[in-house]
Design a protein around this motif. Structure first.
Motif, mmCIF file in Angstrom:
data_model
loop_
_atom_site.group_PDB
_atom_site.id
_atom_site.type_symbol
_atom_site.label_atom_id
_atom_site.label_comp_id
_atom_site.label_asym_id
_atom_site.label_seq_id
_atom_site.Cartn_x
_atom_site.Cartn_y
_atom_site.Cartn_z
ATOM 1 N N ARG A 50 0.794 -1.226 0.000
ATOM 2 C CA ARG A 50 0.000 0.000 0.000
ATOM 3 C C ARG A 50 0.829 1.280 0.000
ATOM 4 N NH1 ARG A 50 -5.354 -0.317 1.254
ATOM 5 N NH2 ARG A 50 -5.279 1.789 0.424
ATOM 6 N N ASP A 52 0.234 3.841 -1.550
ATOM 7 C CA ASP A 52 -0.670 5.004 -1.579
ATOM 8 C C ASP A 52 -0.956 5.516 -0.173
ATOM 9 O OD1 ASP A 52 -2.168 2.444 -1.355
ATOM 10 O OD2 ASP A 52 -3.892 3.774 -1.144
ATOM 11 N N GLU A 62 -8.728 6.209 3.788
ATOM 12 C CA GLU A 62 -9.101 4.996 4.523
ATOM 13 C C GLU A 62 -9.976 5.353 5.726
ATOM 14 O OE1 GLU A 62 -8.652 1.827 3.878
ATOM 15 O OE2 GLU A 62 -7.450 2.077 2.058
ATOM 16 N N ASP A 254 2.200 6.867 -7.748
ATOM 17 C CA ASP A 254 1.003 7.111 -8.558
ATOM 18 C C ASP A 254 1.430 7.780 -9.864
ATOM 19 O OD1 ASP A 254 -1.360 7.881 -9.666
ATOM 20 O OD2 ASP A 254 -2.076 9.011 -7.923
ATOM 21 N N VAL A 336 -9.997 1.083 -11.629
ATOM 22 C CA VAL A 336 -9.047 1.173 -10.508
ATOM 23 C C VAL A 336 -8.326 2.506 -10.563
ATOM 24 C CG1 VAL A 336 -7.035 0.090 -9.423
ATOM 25 C CG2 VAL A 336 -8.727 -1.327 -10.622
ATOM 26 N N TRP A 339 -3.502 5.270 -8.211
ATOM 27 C CA TRP A 339 -2.625 5.081 -7.036
ATOM 28 C C TRP A 339 -2.723 3.674 -6.438
ATOM 29 C CZ3 TRP A 339 -6.757 8.639 -6.921
ATOM 30 C CH2 TRP A 339 -7.879 8.236 -6.173
ATOM 31 N N ARG A 340 -3.747 2.884 -6.883
ATOM 32 C CA ARG A 340 -3.887 1.549 -6.302
ATOM 33 C C ARG A 340 -3.121 0.526 -7.137
ATOM 34 N NH1 ARG A 340 -7.296 0.550 -2.123
ATOM 35 N NH2 ARG A 340 -6.035 -1.332 -2.076
ATOM 36 N N ASP A 342 -1.714 -1.981 -6.163
ATOM 37 C CA ASP A 342 -1.841 -3.341 -5.638
ATOM 38 C C ASP A 342 -3.090 -4.047 -6.163
ATOM 39 O OD1 ASP A 342 -3.301 -1.371 -4.093
ATOM 40 O OD2 ASP A 342 -3.801 -2.994 -2.697
ATOM 41 N N VAL A 343 -3.992 -3.299 -6.789
ATOM 42 C CA VAL A 343 -5.256 -3.923 -7.198
ATOM 43 C C VAL A 343 -5.173 -4.335 -8.664
ATOM 44 C CG1 VAL A 343 -7.730 -3.588 -7.483
ATOM 45 C CG2 VAL A 343 -6.569 -2.651 -5.481
ATOM 46 N N ASP A 348 -8.614 -8.863 -5.380
ATOM 47 C CA ASP A 348 -8.157 -7.641 -4.711
ATOM 48 C C ASP A 348 -9.345 -6.736 -4.374
ATOM 49 O OD1 ASP A 348 -5.498 -8.524 -5.079
ATOM 50 O OD2 ASP A 348 -5.464 -7.679 -7.093
ATOM 51 N N GLU A 352 -10.954 -5.417 -0.733
ATOM 52 C CA GLU A 352 -11.322 -4.048 -0.369
ATOM 53 C C GLU A 352 -12.695 -4.008 0.294
ATOM 54 O OE1 GLU A 352 -9.053 -1.301 -0.792
ATOM 55 O OE2 GLU A 352 -8.044 -3.242 -0.863
#
Ligand SMILES: [Zn+2]
Lengths: 684, 352
Positions: A50, A52, A62, A254, A336, A339-340, A342-343, A348, A352
């Motif tokens: 993560r 981001d 978050e 990002d 998506v 900045w994500r 990881d997804v 994924d 979330e």
């Protein structure tokens, strides 16, 4: 990542009623462990996936999602003033050239600045987040790094040759003195930012001292770029240089934030009166990719979570996190955000939803057993049996390290070339993989002896290593008294105790074994060491070794002089033998047995096994057991001889033996012993 | 019969009873017997002799009274003799309070005991215990677990590498490192077996970590893996809740916190209510009321793809726990090094 709650509140409408501890708990509950709280500042642990959230903005996102309030993605924000007039275009007074695809994007803006200290609020925020304020220009770049997670760098334009910017690979042997005043030698695998003449920064890691912003700087070139994570990671590792910038780039920055970050930084410069933009923003973005869109199936979401999250919550959670969600019948198409990083796939997205829905809300169920379970691995069961057997026999199980010192390993290795060494050991003490169970056990024994624990009997079963591979073995060491009781004098353990352990193990696994003198165990006292052989259909294999440890070895491992240590080791692959539960029994004898004792004088060097062999070879099948019950030398026995007493047991399966036939058998044995070994009956 | 003679017989009887009550040893009884019954100076003997001097018409009655007394005394003494003999300390008495001669006995190491406790719980739930090599190749330790080269997660488990590769007997890949987790066994098992899978993989694992009170470069891990159609996060929760209850032998509150592991998605960490303070907060749980005991999650589809499973058809969960951490809690030990010193003063405090 340290995040002041007041800063998070600027980016998200967190409830006024929620205090610092509530916000910490809420964000921890969605996967960001709290390392500590100091006043207004929460220190979050950010997992490697993560990057981001290595930003206040990411954490505010978050937190807003956790509290189901407006956050950075849903709140309408006015663009900074400077952005409204900013023009982005290729022309610039400082031309930018990207020569390597390892740089995905490079944006540059010029600004005229008056270098000085930052206002207190800005300096305080940096300090709260663990970054030392330097000057207003550098502080603005660090502020943006903290808020947006976008690393930036400011060059003094007057100190750039050209002035121009070239993003290229370093030349082998090229040197650069970095901001920390360290002279670094670069190699061709490293990406650098160069001016017309030389490298001025290590891309994504650290800037150079020569082009650093100083009190004399009047014009800066502000860099906001994207570098390939692997290259930043490799360079940072190779140079041993960990920086805030590298931490973000190596996990994945990002790609879309480069110009937005620049715009915000320029705005901040202007707001604090540190300077203003000059000309256009240069944006080199060779191959902008399309945003990823993933389809999330309702069926998959329900199946993986084992719970039904309502449509409205799926939409709310994903949207609040910055995903663009388009419902499609019962499913969703999800775009998506950049900045994500990881997804990448459906699972994924399910994570979330699950994370913010709450794993603790998912009802607990139990998976159905659809096929018959299998028995445990044979090696695991064998090790369990050995442990119970040896514990029952009075040995304590030890657990010692698999890696040991080179000097401790060497005597037990088949040669220095067979040792498996560790390339990056923590210390010399953990440098090689154990070639035997014994060095670790010897050290454990020594540890206890040095603490005045005299009677030590240890064993351990586990892996040993050589360049031929990994093997399973059990080893044991014995030292001290065999039995300590007020009723009798203490007797020290000797080789026969160690041999007995080997016999016990072989017996437990239904393996027939024999001992022979060994000459190739450099860790043993010569003449006090035996090899354990298993005969397998004519072929004979050595499966273990038992001996008394050399005094030089025991004293080298810290044992006091005069302490006898006996030890043994057995290869467990040879004990696959019999599963105890499947071992068949022989019928019990129905006729009485007859015993005869025999005392003979033999050569002191003649092994008992040879005597036993001669007896068995010369006796009828009715001889069922031969057992030594005394061995004596001294008064009445010639010096080079010993007296050996044996008990012979005769029995027939089908009838009672007569005295006459037993007597004939004994006489034949005596005759054979005399003929083969020149033995005489004692007392004759 | 003179009242005088009759009353002296009654006196004698009373005196005997008092003396008998006072007698406490065989020697006392012997003295009493002599005093009353001795042929020479016995008091009953003297009484019998004195009857001869009584008037003839009384002698007969006095004689039978004296005889009755004599018999009574003899019976009482015999009875008391027998009673004393029954409670006397026998010849060759052994002092049972001396130290006994104990058979040799050893104990399983505490880490073994905890590990077997975990294994037993899962075996009862139908799990197969599997084993595998401690020196591993890159594929089984990293690649197949969704950690390709240069993956940031490789940093999470700083690896110890071998100076030169060691050939493996059963496959083409030579071992190049000390396994950083027992997950490689999951890969090996899935490569060799089709679903459904329900295994645990216990064993030693290695990290390039310091050796101090809370860290150790070698520790023991037990990992579990369940793969089948329709395995859910709910199944993972139910399984681990059941495990925690069995392991701590009590209804313990549990808490799942989202986390990150490259080979599971979603991932979580499991906390159990601190046993030291029942969740109120204490030094043991750093005043949180919770203690982290394991990491877990739903198997990442990339892992299924690596072993050739149909990631659309099958789902699964995996979990991994550190035995040392559980043992620290269970035995109330605060220095992890104690498990590797093999100090008998420590090991002999562990249950047989
Ligand atoms: Zn507690």
């Amino acid at each position: 990542m340290k995040a002041p709650v007041s800063w998070m509140r600027e980016l998200a409408d967190l409830p006024a009623s929620a205090g610092v501890n509530d916000i910490a708990a809420a964000v921890a509950g969605v996967g960001f462990e709290v390392a500590g709280i100091e006043g207004d500042v929460i220190d979050f642990e950010i997992t490697a996936n993560r990057p981001d959230c290595l930003s206040v903005r990411g954490l505010a996102r978050e937190a807003a999602t956790a509290f189901a309030v407006q956050g950075p993605e849903s709140r309408v924000q006015g663009l900074p003033a400077v952005a409204r007039g900013a023009k982005v275009g290729p022309e610039s007074e400082v031309p930018v050239t990207i020569e390597s695809e390892l740089c995905g994007r490079y944006a540059l803006a010029l600004a005229d600045v008056t270098v000085g200290p930052s206002p207190a609020w800005l300096a305080d925020r940096l300090t709260a987040c663990g970054i030392r304020p330097i000057n207003n220009v550098v502080d603005v770049t660090n502020y943006m790094l903290l808020e947006m997670g976008q690393p930036m760098h400011a060059f003094d334009v007057a100190r750039l040759a050209g002035p121009e910017i070239r993003v290229r690979m370093a030349r082998a042997g090229e040197t650069l003195t970095t901001l920390d005043r360290q002279a670094r030698t670069l190699d061709a695998s490293m990406l650098v930012i160069a001016d017309g003449a030389r490298a001025v920064a290590i891309a994504g890691v650290m800037g150079g001292a020569a082009s650093e912003v100083s009190a004399a700087t009047t014009r800066i070139a502000l860099e906001s770029a994207w570098f390939q994570p692997a290259t930043v990671r490799a360079t940072s590792k190779r140079l041993g240089l960990k920086t805030e910038a590298a931490a973000r780039f190596e996990r994945g920055a990002d790609l879309e934030a480069a110009t937005a970050g620049l715009v915000c930084a320029l705005d901040l410069l202007e707001r604090i009166g540190a300077g203003h933009r000059v000309g256009r923003i240069t944006d080199r973005f060779p191959s902008p990719g399309a945003a990823r869109t993933i389809t999330l199936l309702r069926a998959h979401l329900d199946r993986l979570l084992g719970d039904q999250v309502p449509d409205a919550d799926v939409m709310r959670i994903l949207t609040s996190l910055g995903f663009v969600v388009t419902p499609a019948h019962t499913d969703w198409h999800v775009r998506v955000p950049s900045w994500r990083v990881d997804v990448a796939r459906e699972a994924d997205l399910i994570e979330e939803v699950g994370r913010h829905w709450g794993v603790n809300r998912v009802p607990a169920t139990f998976p159905a057993l659809r096929t018959a379970p299998h028995r445990a691995d044979a090696g695991v069961l064998r090790a369990r049996r050995i442990r119970r057997l040896l514990c029952g026999a009075g040995l304590q199980e030890a657990v010692t390290f698999t890696f040991i010192e080179h000097v401790a390993a060497e005597p037990f290795a088949g040669g220095p070339a067979s040792l498996v060494t560790i390339a990056n050991p923590l210390s010399e003490k953990f440098a090689v993989l154990r070639p035997s169970m014994l060095p670790g056990l010897l050290d454990a024994l020594s540890y206890n002896r040095r603490r005045d624990i005299a009677d030590v009997r240890l064993f351990e079963a586990g892996s040993v290593f050589s360049m031929q591979g990994e093997r399973q073995r059990v080893g044991w060491v014995l030292s001290g008294s065999r039995l300590v009781h007020w009723s009798q004098p203490a007797a020290e353990v000797d080789l026969f105790d160690a041999l007995g352990v080997a016999e016990l193990l072989a017996d437990a696994f239904g393996v027939t074994c024999r001992f022979e003198p060994a000459a190739d165990a450099p860790w043993c006292v010569p003449g006090r060491v035996a090899s354990l052989f298993v005969d397998d259909g004519g072929a004979s294999r050595r499966v273990g070794i038992v001996g008394q440890l050399l005094p030089s070895l025991t004293s080298a491992r810290g044992l006091p002089a005069g302490v006898t240590v006996v030890a043994g080791e057995l290869d467990l692959h040879e004990l696959h033998g019999t599963d105890a539960a499947l071992q068949r029994v022989t019928p019990l004898p129905r006729h009485p047995s007859v015993q005869r004792d025999l005392s003979i004088l033999i050569d002191a060097g003649l092994p008992a096994a040879a005597v036993r062999g001669t007896i068995r070879a010369s006796a009828p099948a009715t001889l069922v057991d031969v057992r030594e019950f005394d061995r004596y030398h001294g008064t009445g026995v010639p010096t080079d001889q010993v007296s050996l007493s044996l008990r012979l047991t005769f029995r027939d399966r089908d009838r009672t033996l007569t005295d006459v036939e037993v007597q004939q058998a004994v006489e034949a044995i005596i005759e054979a012993l005399a003929r083969t070994h020149g033995t005489t009956l004692r007392g004759n | 019969m003179t009242p005088m003679a009759a009353s002296s017989i009654e006196d004698l009887s009373r005196q005997f009873r008092a003396a008998l009550d006072a007698a406490s040893s065989p020697a006392d009884l012997k003295a009493l017997r002599d005093d009353f019954l001795s042929r020479k100076q016995g008091r009953v003997t003297a009484l019998v002799k004195s009857i001869a001097t009584a008037p003839p018409e009384e002698r007969r009655a006095l004689g039978s009274m004296a005889n009755a007394l004599k018999q009574e005394i003899e019976q009482a003494l015999d009875a008391r003799d027998a009673a004393m003999l029954a409670t006397a300390r026998p010849k060759d008495t052994v002092d049972v309070s001396l130290p006994a001669r104990r058979p040799w006995v050893g104990r399983r190491h505490p880490l073994t005991q905890v590990r077997e406790r975990v294994e037993d719980i899962f075996m009862a739930m139908g799990y197969q215990v599997v084993a595998g090599p401690e020196i591993e190749d890159d594929w089984h330790n990293f690649e197949a677990l969704n950690m390709p080269a240069a993956h940031p997660a490789r940093d999470m488990q700083d690896t110890l590498y071998l100076s030169s590769p060691v050939p493996a007997p059963d496959n083409a890949r030579a071992a190049t490192l000390l396994r950083t987790h027992t997950s490689g066994m999951q890969i090996r098992h899935m490569e060799a077996h089709d679903p459904p899978v329900r295994i645990i993989a216990p064993g030693r694992v290695y990290r390039r970590d310091n050796f101090d009170a809370t860290h150790t470069p070698m520790f023991t891990q037990v990992e579990g893996l369940v793969v089948d159609e329709n395995i859910s996060l709910g199944d993972l929760k139910g399984t681990l809740n059941a495990f925690a209850e069995e392991f701590f032998d009590a209804k313990v509150a549990t808490r799942f916190r989202p986390s990150f592991f490259p080979y599971t998605e979603p991932s979580a960490e499991l906390d159990v209510e601190c046993q030291g303070c029942s969740g109120r907060g204490c030094g043991l749980c750093k005043h949180t009321g919770w203690i982290e005991i394991l990491g877990c999650g739903m198997v990442h589809p990339a892992v299924f793809e690596a072993v050739g499973y149909d990631a659309n058809r099958y789902t699964g969960f995996a979990f991994g726990m550190g035995i040392e951490r559980l043992a620290l809690r269970l035995y109330g030990v605060d220095d992890i090094r104690m498990f590797y010193e093999n100090d008998l003063r420590f090991l002999e405090q562990i249950a047989l």
